[in-house]
Design a protein around this motif. Structure first.
Motif, mmCIF file in Angstrom:
data_model
loop_
_atom_site.group_PDB
_atom_site.id
_atom_site.type_symbol
_atom_site.label_atom_id
_atom_site.label_comp_id
_atom_site.label_asym_id
_atom_site.label_seq_id
_atom_site.Cartn_x
_atom_site.Cartn_y
_atom_site.Cartn_z
ATOM 1 N N ASP A 1 2.706 1.522 -3.457
ATOM 2 C CA ASP A 1 1.797 1.945 -4.522
ATOM 3 C C ASP A 1 1.420 3.415 -4.382
ATOM 4 O O ASP A 1 1.302 4.145 -5.373
ATOM 5 N N ARG A 2 1.214 3.855 -3.118
ATOM 6 C CA ARG A 2 0.854 5.265 -2.892
ATOM 7 C C ARG A 2 1.996 6.183 -3.329
ATOM 8 O O ARG A 2 1.785 7.202 -4.016
ATOM 9 N N ASP B 1 2.544 6.504 -7.132
ATOM 10 C CA ASP B 1 1.689 7.480 -7.811
ATOM 11 C C ASP B 1 2.319 8.869 -7.822
ATOM 12 O O ASP B 1 1.974 9.709 -8.667
ATOM 13 N N GLU B 2 3.244 9.113 -6.850
ATOM 14 C CA GLU B 2 3.903 10.420 -6.778
ATOM 15 C C GLU B 2 5.154 10.487 -7.653
ATOM 16 O O GLU B 2 5.767 11.553 -7.777
ATOM 17 N N LYS C 1 10.215 9.987 2.443
ATOM 18 C CA LYS C 1 9.095 9.054 2.546
ATOM 19 C C LYS C 1 9.518 7.632 2.207
ATOM 20 O O LYS C 1 8.807 6.675 2.549
ATOM 21 N N SER D 1 0.828 -1.210 0.000
ATOM 22 C CA SER D 1 0.000 0.000 0.000
ATOM 23 C C SER D 1 0.861 1.259 0.000
ATOM 24 O O SER D 1 0.593 2.227 -0.730
ATOM 25 N N ASP D 2 1.961 1.248 0.846
ATOM 26 C CA ASP D 2 2.843 2.417 0.890
ATOM 27 C C ASP D 2 3.588 2.591 -0.418
ATOM 28 O O ASP D 2 3.724 3.723 -0.931
#
Length: 860
Positions: free
Chosen positions: A320-321, A324-325, A534, A317-318
């Motif tokens: 993939d998030r 997107d950036e 991040k 989840s991290d």
């Protein structure tokens, strides 16, 4: 149709070439191998389609390289402008058709409506003049010309002409004015002979009647004997037929004990096929189970989860998030690199411009003036210069014996000139800068001219107060010192203060821009660092150099993509394993079902093995063959429709057949003798008939009259039908044939300078010279023959130009012409081009050709 422009995309040697056709008579010149024939083939291909290899004697002119095959042609019809585009080799090329006046796209059918009914064959016959086939031309007569002319634009003209030709051939077979073998001619001759036989027939008539009575008696005896022989032959055939059935009867007796009840159910060919099909399905399904088991084992053995895949699944989840950036991060990295490069470039400009500016005592750049200070310094320098000039002038006057008075001071013009130059420097980046330079030059010249003229005549002014002037200079120096300190100009010559202001201002502007870009860079670097922060959780898996911005983002993107590919591959393998396992289970279930089905098949027939089934199949098959043979024998005997006695004896049957055969032979001999006698009497009767049987001959004469009248009526019907067809074709083709023949004579006279006055069109063409001497075309010179052919082509083309105006193309058609013939041909071309467009391709330019009509291919 008038061709205006050719645009060749790729065709043979021509690639991306535009050719403009500007004249009704266009001469296209080029030496051998210049591409003339290629252009001709291109025009025909655009008009009628690019031929395939089978129908391309000179090749398909495929261009070298990657140029698209084909091109476009702009043409005019009835004052309306069109464009056709044809590309590609398949199906004669792909067509696109446009109405240029309306700016619309039309269909292929619209183009066919314009070009129809002219096709490539008709065009070559009517509108193209190249090398001629002399053998074919020698055979061309009026019918061939008529076929070419009347077949265009007339629906079914070929069928009508074929019908007319057949009618003419049939009528020609029936009658000719001086014929001997024609049908009607022969009948008339026979009729005359028969009239003489009627006159001579009366003497042999009594003998004829006696022979006819004897012949009738003999014929009755012959008919009776033939009837008796027919009955005897039928009896003999029945006995012989019965004789042929004896072997079949013997075989049938040997199969007498067989019965249909002896056949068991379940062993027919359909049952055998069903058993074999089950057996084959079992073997196939067993192989399928084995194959699918191997596939499952192979996939299961290769299904492995890597450490990096485990990490990705745990943080999916991290990841993939943050993935997107990545696009924004990539843009941010590019912006940082571009901004850093721009900062370096601006700093370089600052350094370059600063190196060209004078430095103060501390080796630093002074500060630039504001607008008020610039004007103040400019005024102070001008005033300082004036005061210095006054001191210098007073000093000079004191040395003179009689100083001049009231001499005007023209140094003001020099001050104005200096001020204008300074202004021009400041405005050098605008369009008004050059005006300042011009005004400065004019002011300086004007001041010098007035000073020169007034040097001798001006009166000597009163001497200025030296102390007052000096005091003013000191005040100006004080002000200049304050400005020098404020703007850090110590050590820089005062006259240079104004000239360095423009580059100083440019450096200042660049530094402001430099500061803005530095702020932008710092902000982008901060955002970039936040983004990388991040990804700290994945630091063990991501190795990169943060100073390489784009490369870092690409490294992250590549790593993530690798993780995703591993995960997708694993999931794909897992899905494939599930699918294979389901297929394996299905195959095993199908195999068990087939085993059960085969067991039920054997149980139903009371057997337990394949061997037992095969043995029963073999025995039942043999029994079925015997029963089939028995049925065939019974059918053959029944179909013979012969009653077979139970006590049939083959020896008695043979004896009866021999007896009938002997009787038949004797009867045939008697029949032959009687036939010979009858034939002799018939021969004598026929001889009498030939010599003249009065009543028969008179009847024959009447019959012959009737036949002659019928044939004459048929002959007239054939001739009138042929003439009617010709009249209909003349009307349908708008009378082109007479018009074409008249034009051909006119054009041939023009081409030969009136040396020939007529062309005669019969089965073959011949010409008539002015002295009335006739020449068949095979006696003409090559040049004269080509003149005649050109006259025919032009006459047909012009004859069609009113309804089908197509451009005429001539491919070096005047090679065999001398100077006079070429001149006459040129005159005819001018005449024809007034009616339709003429494109003349040649490798030889003559002096009599107008240069304005020539398109030189070497200059394209």
């Amino acid at each position: 149709m008038i061709i205006k422009q050719l645009n060749i995309y790729g065709y043979g040697r021509w690639i991306d070439q535009q050719i403009d056709i500007q004249n009704p008579l266009q001469v296209i010149y080029g030496p051998n191998e210049a591409g003339k024939s290629t252009i001709i083939a291109f025009i025909k291909g655009i008009l009628f389609g690019f031929p395939d290899k089978k129908h391309s004697p000179h090749g398909q002119y495929q261009p070298k390289g990657n140029a698209p095959y084909g091109g476009e042609m702009t043409f005019e019809v009835d004052g309306h402008l069109y464009k056709i585009v044809r590309t590609g080799l398949k199906y004669n090329g792909t067509i696109k058709f446009y109405d240029l006046d309306q700016g619309t796209k039309l269909t292929k059918d619209d183009y066919q409506n314009i070009i129809s009914p002219i096709d490539r064959t008709a065009y070559d016959q009517l509108f193209y003049f190249g090398s001629i086939d002399q053998h074919e031309f020698y055979q061309m007569g009026r019918d061939e010309l008529r076929m070419r002319i009347q077949s265009i634009g007339v629906a079914g003209a070929g069928d009508w002409m074929s019908l007319q030709s057949n009618l003419d051939k049939q009528s020609a077979k029936m009658y000719a004015p001086h014929g001997r073998t024609k049908t009607i001619n022969v009948q008339i001759s026979d009729y005359k002979k028969l009239e003489k036989q009627v006159t001579d027939a009366k003497a042999d008539f009594p003998r004829y009647q006696h022979l006819q009575a004897d012949l009738k008696t003999k014929q009755a005896s012959l008919d009776q004997l033939q009837s008796q022989l027919k009955v005897l032959d039928r009896q003999l055939d029945e006995k012989r037929h019965l004789q042929t059935l004896l072997p079949l009867v013997s075989q049938l007796k040997g199969l007498k004990g067989l019965d249909e009840s002896q056949l068991k159910a379940g062993f027919t060919n359909d049952d055998i096929n069903q058993f074999n099909q089950l057996d084959l399905q079992l073997k196939t399904q067993e192989e399928q189970v084995s194959t699918r088991q191997k596939a499952v084992d192979e996939i299961a053995g290769n299904l492995v989860v890597t450490p990096s895949q485990k990490f990705y699944e745990a943080h999916k989840s991290d990841v993939d998030r943050l993935t997107d950036e990545l696009p924004d991060a990539q843009k941010l990295a590019l912006r940082i690199e571009m901004t850093a490069a721009q900062i370096a470039e601006v700093q370089k400009q600052v350094d370059e411009k600063a190196s060209l500016i004078d430095k103060n005592d501390q080796g630093e750049l002074p500060k630039p003036f504001d607008r008020q200070t610039f004007n103040q310094v400019n005024d102070l320098l001008r005033e300082q210069q004036n005061l210095k000039e006054r001191l210098s002038e007073n000093h000079r006057r004191r040395r003179q014996s009689s100083p001049s008075k009231n001499q005007p001071n023209f140094s003001i013009w020099y001050g104005v000139a200096i001020a204008l130059i300074i202004g021009a420097v400041l405005l050098s980046t605008t369009s008004a800068g050059w005006i300042g330079y011009i005004l400065a030059i004019v002011s300086a010249v004007w001041g010098w001219y007035n000073a020169k003229n007034s040097t001798q005549d001006a009166p000597v002014e009163t001497r200025d107060d030296q102390a007052a002037v000096q005091s003013q200079l000191e005040k100006i120096q004080d002000k200049m010192a304050v400005i020098s300190k404020k703007f850090q100009l110590q050590g820089i010559d005062e006259p240079n203060w104004i000239s360095i202001q423009s580059p100083l201002q440019q450096v200042a502007d660049l530094k402001v821009n430099l500061q803005k870009q530095s702020n932008t860079l710092n902000d982008s670097q901060r955002k970039y660092s936040d983004f990388l922060r991040k990804w700290t959780f994945a630091s063990d898996w991501l190795k990169f150099d943060q100073s390489k911005y784009s490369q870092t983002v690409e490294t992250i993107a590549g790593t993530v993509k690798h993780w995703q590919q591993l995960s997708a591959s694993y999931q794909q393998q897992k899905d494939e394993l599930d699918k294979r396992q389901k297929d394996l289970a299905s195959a095993k279930a199908d195999f068990e079902q087939l085993l059960l089905k085969k067991k039920q098949f054997l149980d139903h027939r009371g057997i337990q093995s394949d061997t037992a089934f095969n043995q029963l199949v073999e025995s039942q098959g043999s029994l079925a063959k015997d029963l089939s043979r028995k049925a065939d024998l019974e059918k053959q005997i029944t179909a013979a429709n012969v009653q077979i006695p139970d006590d049939l004896d083959s020896e008695q049957l043979d004896a009866a057949i021999n007896d009938l055969a002997v009787k038949g032979q004797a009867m045939r001999q008697k029949l032959d003798d009687l036939s010979q006698e009858t034939t002799r009497i018939k021969t004598e009767v026929e001889g009498l008939i030939k010599n003249g049987k009065y009543y028969d001959l008179r009847q024959q004469l009447v019959n012959m009259q009737t036949e002659i009248v019928e044939n004459v009526q048929k002959y007239m019907a054939l001739k009138l039908s042929s003439q009617w067809i010709q009249a209909v074709l003349n009307i349908a083709s708008k009378g082109r044939l007479p018009k074409t023949l008249a034009l051909a004579k006119e054009y041939f006279a023009t081409l030969t300078n009136n040396a020939y006055k007529d062309i005669i069109f019969k089965n073959e063409i011949s010409v008539v010279r002015n002295d009335d001497v006739h020449f068949p075309i095979n006696e003409l010179s090559t040049g004269t023959l080509e003149q005649l052919y050109l006259a025919l082509i032009f006459s047909m083309s012009v004859g069609f130009s009113d309804q089908y105006p197509m451009p005429i193309m001539i491919d070096d058609g005047f090679v065999n012409f001398d100077k006079d013939r070429k001149k006459a041909a040129g005159k005819l071309l001018d005449q024809v081009s007034e009616r339709t467009q003429v494109l003349y391709f040649t490798a030889n330019l003559d002096d009599n050709i107008d240069s304005s009509l020539v398109l030189n291919l070497k200059k394209l």
